[in-house]
Design a protein around this motif. Sequence first.
Motif, PDB file in Angstrom:
ATOM      1  N   ASN A  27       0.823  -1.213   0.000  1.00 43.86           N
ATOM      2  CA  ASN A  27       0.000   0.000   0.000  1.00 43.86           C
ATOM      3  C   ASN A  27       0.856   1.261   0.000  1.00 43.86           C
ATOM      4  OD1 ASN A  27      -2.287  -1.540   0.008  1.00 43.86           O
ATOM      5  ND2 ASN A  27      -2.862  -1.140   2.120  1.00 43.86           N
ATOM      6  N   PHE A  28       1.960   1.203   0.765  1.00 43.31           N
ATOM      7  CA  PHE A  28       2.844   2.370   0.813  1.00 43.31           C
ATOM      8  C   PHE A  28       3.433   2.643  -0.563  1.00 43.31           C
ATOM      9  CE2 PHE A  28       6.889   4.550   1.361  1.00 43.31           C
ATOM     10  CZ  PHE A  28       6.553   5.578   2.228  1.00 43.31           C
ATOM     11  N   GLU A  29       3.905   1.584  -1.228  1.00 42.88           N
ATOM     12  CA  GLU A  29       4.499   1.743  -2.555  1.00 42.88           C
ATOM     13  C   GLU A  29       3.457   2.198  -3.572  1.00 42.88           C
ATOM     14  OE1 GLU A  29       6.384  -1.911  -3.548  1.00 42.88           O
ATOM     15  OE2 GLU A  29       7.977  -1.695  -2.041  1.00 42.88           O
ATOM     16  N   GLU A  30       2.231   1.643  -3.471  1.00 35.79           N
ATOM     17  CA  GLU A  30       1.174   2.021  -4.415  1.00 35.79           C
ATOM     18  C   GLU A  30       0.844   3.502  -4.316  1.00 35.79           C
ATOM     19  OE1 GLU A  30      -3.590   1.133  -5.262  1.00 35.79           O
ATOM     20  OE2 GLU A  30      -2.479  -0.106  -3.808  1.00 35.79           O
ATOM     21  N   TYR A  31       0.637   3.979  -3.080  1.00 37.50           N
ATOM     22  CA  TYR A  31       0.226   5.373  -2.915  1.00 37.50           C
ATOM     23  C   TYR A  31       1.395   6.346  -2.828  1.00 37.50           C
ATOM     24  CZ  TYR A  31      -4.577   3.883  -2.568  1.00 37.50           C
ATOM     25  OH  TYR A  31      -5.815   3.365  -2.868  1.00 37.50           O
ATOM     26  N   SER A  32       2.618   5.807  -2.862  1.00 36.84           N
ATOM     27  CA  SER A  32       3.775   6.696  -2.950  1.00 36.84           C
ATOM     28  C   SER A  32       3.920   7.212  -4.383  1.00 36.84           C
ATOM     29  CB  SER A  32       5.059   5.958  -2.533  1.00 36.84           C
ATOM     30  OG  SER A  32       5.355   4.918  -3.457  1.00 36.84           O
ATOM     31  N   ILE A  91       0.521  10.574  -1.326  1.00 38.09           N
ATOM     32  CA  ILE A  91      -0.492  10.220  -0.332  1.00 38.09           C
ATOM     33  C   ILE A  91       0.166   9.444   0.814  1.00 38.09           C
ATOM     34  CG2 ILE A  91      -2.567   8.853   0.109  1.00 38.09           C
ATOM     35  CD1 ILE A  91      -3.133  11.324  -1.502  1.00 38.09           C
ATOM     36  N   SER A  92       1.065   8.538   0.467  1.00 36.82           N
ATOM     37  CA  SER A  92       1.761   7.749   1.491  1.00 36.82           C
ATOM     38  C   SER A  92       2.589   8.646   2.407  1.00 36.82           C
ATOM     39  CB  SER A  92       2.680   6.714   0.833  1.00 36.82           C
ATOM     40  OG  SER A  92       1.934   5.720   0.182  1.00 36.82           O
ATOM     41  N   ASN A 187     -11.424  14.758  -0.637  1.00 38.48           N
ATOM     42  CA  ASN A 187     -12.326  13.676  -0.231  1.00 38.48           C
ATOM     43  C   ASN A 187     -12.006  12.365  -0.954  1.00 38.48           C
ATOM     44  OD1 ASN A 187     -13.740  15.340   1.508  1.00 38.48           O
ATOM     45  ND2 ASN A 187     -15.217  15.972  -0.053  1.00 38.48           N
ATOM     46  N   ARG A 188     -11.641  12.464  -2.216  1.00 36.08           N
ATOM     47  CA  ARG A 188     -11.340  11.245  -2.978  1.00 36.08           C
ATOM     48  C   ARG A 188     -10.026  10.603  -2.551  1.00 36.08           C
ATOM     49  NH1 ARG A 188      -7.652  12.264  -6.960  1.00 36.08           N
ATOM     50  NH2 ARG A 188      -7.211  14.440  -7.465  1.00 36.08           N
ATOM     51  N   GLU A 189      -9.205  11.350  -1.832  1.00 40.61           N
ATOM     52  CA  GLU A 189      -7.914  10.813  -1.386  1.00 40.61           C
ATOM     53  C   GLU A 189      -7.996  10.146  -0.014  1.00 40.61           C
ATOM     54  OE1 GLU A 189      -4.762  13.866  -3.545  1.00 40.61           O
ATOM     55  OE2 GLU A 189      -5.791  14.510  -1.712  1.00 40.61           O
ATOM     56  N   GLU A 190      -9.126  10.297   0.651  1.00 40.80           N
ATOM     57  CA  GLU A 190      -9.291   9.708   1.981  1.00 40.80           C
ATOM     58  C   GLU A 190      -9.168   8.187   1.943  1.00 40.80           C
ATOM     59  OE1 GLU A 190     -12.425  11.040   4.629  1.00 40.80           O
ATOM     60  OE2 GLU A 190     -12.707  12.833   3.392  1.00 40.80           O
ATOM     61  N   LYS A 191      -9.652   7.579   0.865  1.00 40.45           N
ATOM     62  CA  LYS A 191      -9.581   6.123   0.742  1.00 40.45           C
ATOM     63  C   LYS A 191      -8.127   5.651   0.743  1.00 40.45           C
ATOM     64  CE  LYS A 191     -10.988   2.241  -2.203  1.00 40.45           C
ATOM     65  NZ  LYS A 191     -11.686   1.834  -3.463  1.00 40.45           N
ATOM     66  N   GLY A 192      -7.276   6.357   0.015  1.00 43.63           N
ATOM     67  CA  GLY A 192      -5.864   6.005  -0.035  1.00 43.63           C
ATOM     68  C   GLY A 192      -5.191   6.146   1.317  1.00 43.63           C
ATOM     69  N   LEU A 197      -2.783   3.726   6.268  1.00 41.79           N
ATOM     70  CA  LEU A 197      -2.773   3.673   7.730  1.00 41.79           C
ATOM     71  C   LEU A 197      -3.420   2.394   8.257  1.00 41.79           C
ATOM     72  CD1 LEU A 197      -3.699   7.384   8.569  1.00 41.79           C
ATOM     73  CD2 LEU A 197      -1.438   6.332   8.435  1.00 41.79           C
ATOM     74  N   GLY A 198      -4.441   1.902   7.558  1.00 43.27           N
ATOM     75  CA  GLY A 198      -5.137   0.695   8.012  1.00 43.27           C
ATOM     76  C   GLY A 198      -4.259  -0.537   7.959  1.00 43.27           C
TER      77      GLY A 198
END
Length: 226
Positions: A27-32, A91-92, A187-192, A197-198
Amino acid sequence: MFFHPMDFLIIIAFGLTMWAQTKVKGNFEEYSKVQASSGMTGLQAARRILDQEGLSSVNIERARGGTLSDHYDPTKKTLRLSDAVYSGNSISSVSVAAHEVGHAIQHANNYSMLVVRHKIFPVANIGSQMAPLLLLGGLFLDITNLITIGIILFSAAVLFQVVTLPVEYDASRRAKNKLVELGMISNREEKGVGKVLGAAALTYLASTLIAVLQLLKFIMIARNRN
């Protein structure tokens, strides 16, 4: 001592931990690779939240470790961010930076669970190191008192991990709220942010599950010997 039916559950929990760690990195790599709409770096996001919370005295430094070595040092009131988080504007980067700021806010506000964790840390630290030796010694030498002391010390280490769960979840909650409140994510970035964090929170949950299962195993072994 070396094999117990509880070990089957421990192996499953260990597998969950490995999966969670892979998820964190993934997830970190994806949203980085996804730039935050605000364009802010982790450093800028952390500094803005700290200043908005009246924590201008908290310093921010580059962490000496590698990826995901980010942490807050309460003894020096210093936030240390890895290179990817410190200078990244993804985002990350802002998610991880805000999470660590969440710990700084907890420290400043004397968040109850964080206070408890700090108080039990010395005993938990000793317990994690000494408990296995005491348990092994007690079982091999058949000394009940050693086994009992080992279980008590290991219980302190397990309690530390249990208390860590709400501390980490609360820091993530504060992080997400602050990022939204200060307009650093849309708002659309909250999912990322939630995914980054999850996944990290899941690793703490899996590690705690392993510790609890190990404690139950030791207690069951001690009871069977008695």
